[in-house]
Scaffold this motif. Structure first.
Motif, PDB file in Angstrom:
ATOM      1  N   VAL A  19       0.848  -1.187   0.000  1.00  0.00           N
ATOM      2  CA  VAL A  19       0.000   0.000   0.000  1.00  0.00           C
ATOM      3  C   VAL A  19       0.886   1.241   0.000  1.00  0.00           C
ATOM      4  O   VAL A  19       2.014   1.200   0.505  1.00  0.00           O
ATOM      5  N   ALA A  20       0.390   2.326  -0.574  1.00  0.00           N
ATOM      6  CA  ALA A  20       1.116   3.598  -0.483  1.00  0.00           C
ATOM      7  C   ALA A  20       1.201   3.983   0.992  1.00  0.00           C
ATOM      8  O   ALA A  20       0.246   3.786   1.750  1.00  0.00           O
ATOM      9  N   ALA A  21       2.326   4.538   1.390  1.00  0.00           N
ATOM     10  CA  ALA A  21       2.547   4.844   2.805  1.00  0.00           C
ATOM     11  C   ALA A  21       1.460   5.744   3.384  1.00  0.00           C
ATOM     12  O   ALA A  21       1.068   5.572   4.535  1.00  0.00           O
ATOM     13  N   ASP A  22       0.936   6.651   2.581  1.00  0.00           N
ATOM     14  CA  ASP A  22      -0.104   7.545   3.089  1.00  0.00           C
ATOM     15  C   ASP A  22      -1.477   6.874   3.190  1.00  0.00           C
ATOM     16  O   ASP A  22      -2.436   7.482   3.657  1.00  0.00           O
ATOM     17  N   ARG A  23      -1.568   5.578   2.792  1.00  0.00           N
ATOM     18  CA  ARG A  23      -2.846   4.862   2.852  1.00  0.00           C
ATOM     19  C   ARG A  23      -2.785   3.633   3.776  1.00  0.00           C
ATOM     20  O   ARG A  23      -3.739   2.878   3.864  1.00  0.00           O
ATOM     21  N   GLN A  24      -1.654   3.437   4.470  1.00  0.00           N
ATOM     22  CA  GLN A  24      -1.508   2.271   5.337  1.00  0.00           C
ATOM     23  C   GLN A  24      -2.581   2.241   6.426  1.00  0.00           C
ATOM     24  O   GLN A  24      -3.228   1.212   6.647  1.00  0.00           O
ATOM     25  N   ASP A  25      -2.783   3.344   7.105  1.00  0.00           N
ATOM     26  CA  ASP A  25      -3.801   3.390   8.158  1.00  0.00           C
ATOM     27  C   ASP A  25      -5.199   3.178   7.580  1.00  0.00           C
ATOM     28  O   ASP A  25      -6.026   2.489   8.189  1.00  0.00           O
ATOM     29  N   GLU A  26      -5.460   3.759   6.426  1.00  0.00           N
ATOM     30  CA  GLU A  26      -6.767   3.599   5.782  1.00  0.00           C
ATOM     31  C   GLU A  26      -7.056   2.126   5.503  1.00  0.00           C
ATOM     32  O   GLU A  26      -8.147   1.632   5.803  1.00  0.00           O
ATOM     33  N   LEU A  27      -6.085   1.416   4.943  1.00  0.00           N
ATOM     34  CA  LEU A  27      -6.281  -0.005   4.634  1.00  0.00           C
ATOM     35  C   LEU A  27      -6.429  -0.817   5.920  1.00  0.00           C
ATOM     36  O   LEU A  27      -7.337  -1.650   6.031  1.00  0.00           O
ATOM     37  N   THR A  28      -5.567  -0.562   6.898  1.00  0.00           N
ATOM     38  CA  THR A  28      -5.643  -1.305   8.155  1.00  0.00           C
ATOM     39  C   THR A  28      -7.002  -1.107   8.815  1.00  0.00           C
ATOM     40  O   THR A  28      -7.649  -2.071   9.232  1.00  0.00           O
ATOM     41  N   ASN A  29      -7.452   0.118   8.892  1.00  0.00           N
ATOM     42  CA  ASN A  29      -8.752   0.397   9.509  1.00  0.00           C
ATOM     43  C   ASN A  29      -9.904  -0.209   8.709  1.00  0.00           C
ATOM     44  O   ASN A  29     -10.875  -0.698   9.294  1.00  0.00           O
ATOM     45  N   PHE A  30      -9.808  -0.192   7.387  1.00  0.00           N
ATOM     46  CA  PHE A  30     -10.826  -0.827   6.545  1.00  0.00           C
ATOM     47  C   PHE A  30     -10.910  -2.322   6.852  1.00  0.00           C
ATOM     48  O   PHE A  30     -11.997  -2.878   7.012  1.00  0.00           O
ATOM     49  N   LEU A  31      -9.773  -2.981   6.930  1.00  0.00           N
ATOM     50  CA  LEU A  31      -9.749  -4.422   7.193  1.00  0.00           C
ATOM     51  C   LEU A  31     -10.305  -4.746   8.581  1.00  0.00           C
ATOM     52  O   LEU A  31     -11.057  -5.711   8.742  1.00  0.00           O
ATOM     53  N   ILE A  32      -9.939  -3.959   9.569  1.00  0.00           N
ATOM     54  CA  ILE A  32     -10.449  -4.177  10.930  1.00  0.00           C
ATOM     55  C   ILE A  32     -11.953  -3.961  10.973  1.00  0.00           C
ATOM     56  O   ILE A  32     -12.694  -4.782  11.532  1.00  0.00           O
ATOM     57  N   GLU A  78     -21.658 -12.048  -1.006  1.00  0.00           N
ATOM     58  CA  GLU A  78     -21.700 -10.665  -1.483  1.00  0.00           C
ATOM     59  C   GLU A  78     -20.796  -9.780  -0.638  1.00  0.00           C
ATOM     60  O   GLU A  78     -20.049  -8.951  -1.153  1.00  0.00           O
ATOM     61  N   GLY A  79     -20.835  -9.973   0.683  1.00  0.00           N
ATOM     62  CA  GLY A  79     -19.982  -9.196   1.577  1.00  0.00           C
ATOM     63  C   GLY A  79     -18.501  -9.468   1.342  1.00  0.00           C
ATOM     64  O   GLY A  79     -17.682  -8.557   1.379  1.00  0.00           O
ATOM     65  N   GLY A  80     -18.156 -10.725   1.093  1.00  0.00           N
ATOM     66  CA  GLY A  80     -16.771 -11.077   0.815  1.00  0.00           C
ATOM     67  C   GLY A  80     -16.277 -10.474  -0.483  1.00  0.00           C
ATOM     68  O   GLY A  80     -15.157  -9.954  -0.562  1.00  0.00           O
ATOM     69  N   GLN A  81     -17.111 -10.511  -1.513  1.00  0.00           N
ATOM     70  CA  GLN A  81     -16.746  -9.930  -2.803  1.00  0.00           C
ATOM     71  C   GLN A  81     -16.596  -8.412  -2.705  1.00  0.00           C
ATOM     72  O   GLN A  81     -15.677  -7.836  -3.280  1.00  0.00           O
ATOM     73  N   LYS A  82     -17.500  -7.788  -1.944  1.00  0.00           N
ATOM     74  CA  LYS A  82     -17.431  -6.330  -1.751  1.00  0.00           C
ATOM     75  C   LYS A  82     -16.153  -5.954  -1.018  1.00  0.00           C
ATOM     76  O   LYS A  82     -15.493  -4.971  -1.366  1.00  0.00           O
ATOM     77  N   MET A  83     -15.773  -6.753  -0.009  1.00  0.00           N
ATOM     78  CA  MET A  83     -14.558  -6.500   0.747  1.00  0.00           C
ATOM     79  C   MET A  83     -13.336  -6.546  -0.171  1.00  0.00           C
ATOM     80  O   MET A  83     -12.476  -5.665  -0.121  1.00  0.00           O
ATOM     81  N   VAL A  84     -13.245  -7.566  -1.014  1.00  0.00           N
ATOM     82  CA  VAL A  84     -12.111  -7.697  -1.932  1.00  0.00           C
ATOM     83  C   VAL A  84     -12.073  -6.518  -2.900  1.00  0.00           C
ATOM     84  O   VAL A  84     -11.017  -5.919  -3.130  1.00  0.00           O
ATOM     85  N   GLU A  85     -13.231  -6.176  -3.440  1.00  0.00           N
ATOM     86  CA  GLU A  85     -13.308  -5.081  -4.416  1.00  0.00           C
ATOM     87  C   GLU A  85     -12.898  -3.742  -3.790  1.00  0.00           C
ATOM     88  O   GLU A  85     -12.078  -3.015  -4.352  1.00  0.00           O
ATOM     89  N   GLU A  86     -13.439  -3.441  -2.620  1.00  0.00           N
ATOM     90  CA  GLU A  86     -13.124  -2.165  -1.971  1.00  0.00           C
ATOM     91  C   GLU A  86     -11.686  -2.131  -1.465  1.00  0.00           C
ATOM     92  O   GLU A  86     -11.012  -1.099  -1.554  1.00  0.00           O
ATOM     93  N   GLY A  87     -11.199  -3.250  -0.934  1.00  0.00           N
ATOM     94  CA  GLY A  87      -9.818  -3.310  -0.474  1.00  0.00           C
ATOM     95  C   GLY A  87      -8.828  -3.137  -1.613  1.00  0.00           C
ATOM     96  O   GLY A  87      -7.766  -2.528  -1.443  1.00  0.00           O
ATOM     97  N   SER A  88      -9.197  -3.641  -2.792  1.00  0.00           N
ATOM     98  CA  SER A  88      -8.329  -3.513  -3.969  1.00  0.00           C
ATOM     99  C   SER A  88      -8.194  -2.070  -4.431  1.00  0.00           C
ATOM    100  O   SER A  88      -7.235  -1.725  -5.121  1.00  0.00           O
ATOM    101  N   LYS A  89      -9.147  -1.243  -4.065  1.00  0.00           N
ATOM    102  CA  LYS A  89      -9.065   0.174  -4.420  1.00  0.00           C
ATOM    103  C   LYS A  89      -8.085   0.922  -3.520  1.00  0.00           C
ATOM    104  O   LYS A  89      -7.611   1.989  -3.873  1.00  0.00           O
TER     105      LYS A  89
END
Length: 111
Positions: A19-32, A78-89
């Protein structure tokens, strides 16, 4: 509490995101948040641990399920697919490793 033992016979997902360094917290918080709101309610989910790389460009998820099938069923929803799609962004890439615990070692206490 997360328990990691070969006797547990849990299926393990290790997912390493870049992940780009400025998006690390965003991705971590999204996953949590996604784990709290969706994944933790899926049948067979046991636990998840989230790790932020000290270089700021990686996020590692260590998750346990009671079987490979439980993980596959979650990711197909559907929730799993949405998670993968949004996380990939957010993440630039992801490397998924599907495993079983082979061995663990602990520091032996001294008397």
């Amino acid at each position: 509490m997360v328990t990691i033992t070969k006797e547990q016979q849990a299926f393990t997902l290790i997912n390493v995101f870049t992940v780009a360094a400025d998006r690390q917290d965003e991705l971590t918080n999204f996953l949590i948040q996604n784990t709290d709101e969706f994944i933790s309610k899926c049948p067979g989910f046991i636990s998840a641990s989230f790790h932020k790389g000290i270089d700021g460009t990686s996020v590692v998820v260590y998750a346990q399920y009671d079987s490979l099938e439980a993980f596959q069923n979650m990711i197909k929803t559907e929730g799993g697919q949405k998670m993968v799609e949004e996380g990939s962004k957010i993440a630039e890439s992801a490397q998924r490793s599907l495993c079983y615990v082979y061995e663990t070692k602990d520091l032996q206490p001294t008397l």
